[in-house]
Write an enzyme that holds these catalytic residues in place. Sequence first.
Site: not given
Length: 584
Positions: A305-308
Amino acid sequence: MGASLKKTAPEVERRDSNESMPLWRVRLVLIVVLLFLSGLGYRLVYLQISEQEFLKAQGDMRMVRTEVDPSHRGLISDRNGEPLAVSTPVESIWINPKYFPSLEELDLPALANLLDLREVALKKKLKAAKGRQFVYLKRQMPPELAAKVLELGIKGLYSQREYKRYYPAGEVTSHLIGFTNVNDEGQEGIELAFNDWLTGESGSRTVIKDLQGRVIRHIKQDSESKDGRDLVLSIDLRLQYLAYKALKEAVIKHRAESGSAVVMDVKTGEVLAMVNQPSYNPNDRSRLKVNSLRNRAVTDSFEPGSTIKAFTVATALTSGRYAASTKVNTSPGFIRVGRKTIRDHANYGKLDLTGIIKKSSNVGTTKLAQDLGSDLIWSTLFRAGFGQAPGTGFPGEGNGVLPMQREFRPIELATLSYGYGLSATPLQLANAYTSFGNNGYRPEVTLLARSEQGLGDIRKEQVMPERVAAQLLQMLETVTQKGGTAKRAAVPFYRVGGKTGTVHKVGRDGYQDDKYVAYFAGLAPISEPQYSVVVTINGPSGDRYYGGEVAAPVFSEIISAAMRLNNIAPDALDRMSLIGKRDG
């Protein structure tokens, strides 16, 4: 009367003469006896001269025995010398059925009670032992209890010294350390991965035993036993305990299916803590559930998810086309890519790259990816370690999934930019984030203490330029501050940063609307990063399921503990961090 006497005397003489044995018969008997004795003497001489070695070997088989001197398995300890797996002496009770009494002569209830066996099971085992020379009745008993069994004085019953593995930290380190079987062979975790290293070599000695198998004399030591080699892990058991406690409380509080947390040393790539839920007690596996065995931090992959998004922004800065202050228009809060509409939580308008990270804008990263193209995005992710096994040698280590380099379809490129369409394990994600705190370099992951390997041997991969890594650290810090998505990750008196992630779980029919995986990936302290931490909460229930609500507080607890344990000086001696914590 005299005449009659004269008459009877010759008759008696004739009778004695008739009853005496003929001389030839005496000679025949003597000849037979002499022949027998001669044959017996010849046989004795023959056996002593011609069959001496054979007879000696046969005698030795019945008296001389080779006994095994057991070796114990190597000690596993943490980086500070705290034992994580030790071998303790135990006794195994065995019988030689040839000398063991019959069931009628045996006090079966007393023996069964000491062996902690049901009488029916013991009787069945004894009946099945007939015709054999060695049968275990009970493996790995405490020595004091085995002594009580021997005190029963039962013929043909003996004990044998062995070693049993004991795990002082129990469930706190179970997924990492694993366990051994009854034969002291590694079955899971480090015990399996380093089985050859930890396993010793048994020695042997020659002894003389009596007919009942008791040793009556030691003849010689044939070979010395060699104990297994010790293993020093990179884990800090103090931090492991605290991380385990924080994770377990979060999983219980949010009624999650499972959870994982990984703490890494940013500079060396050492894993300082690795914990999972649900767990199990390796010292008592009588109620072990197979589902609890996996080291999820190493084996289980989820879309990150948004950690990327941090890597998408890092790609933009590395390309030279963007600066931290470059504005990207995210209005009206959504964007159409093919048939799919990609949305933000709100209409954030124009955001600079820091704002894209702070607000976690899907629209912002999608527009960056459309401009940068798939090759640049993919290359950054690959250098960060996605799609590749970390190389720890841990059993079942996951590679995650990074789609093969190619020209992605527009929607594939868009979703890749904000963490969908690829997968990673918590360990991979923690390793990728070390690059932000290590001047753009990702160190090789290790579960072994670097002090045992030599710090000069660390292999590193350059993920991004040093200047870009420094800029990303500043951006990630804003996520934990006022207006960011992870204020609950803040730590009083310390500067910390990171990125939240919340993804829909994939089910049999695609993404599930009501099932989530919550992430927080972060670093601390920002002024001089030492720790990379990833927290994953799988399947939280209830109204709270976002990474900033569920995973970020666990990060805060872990980092607080790490700073305290290692006496790291505060780098934010103002009240802002405290205020942020209270607001969260």
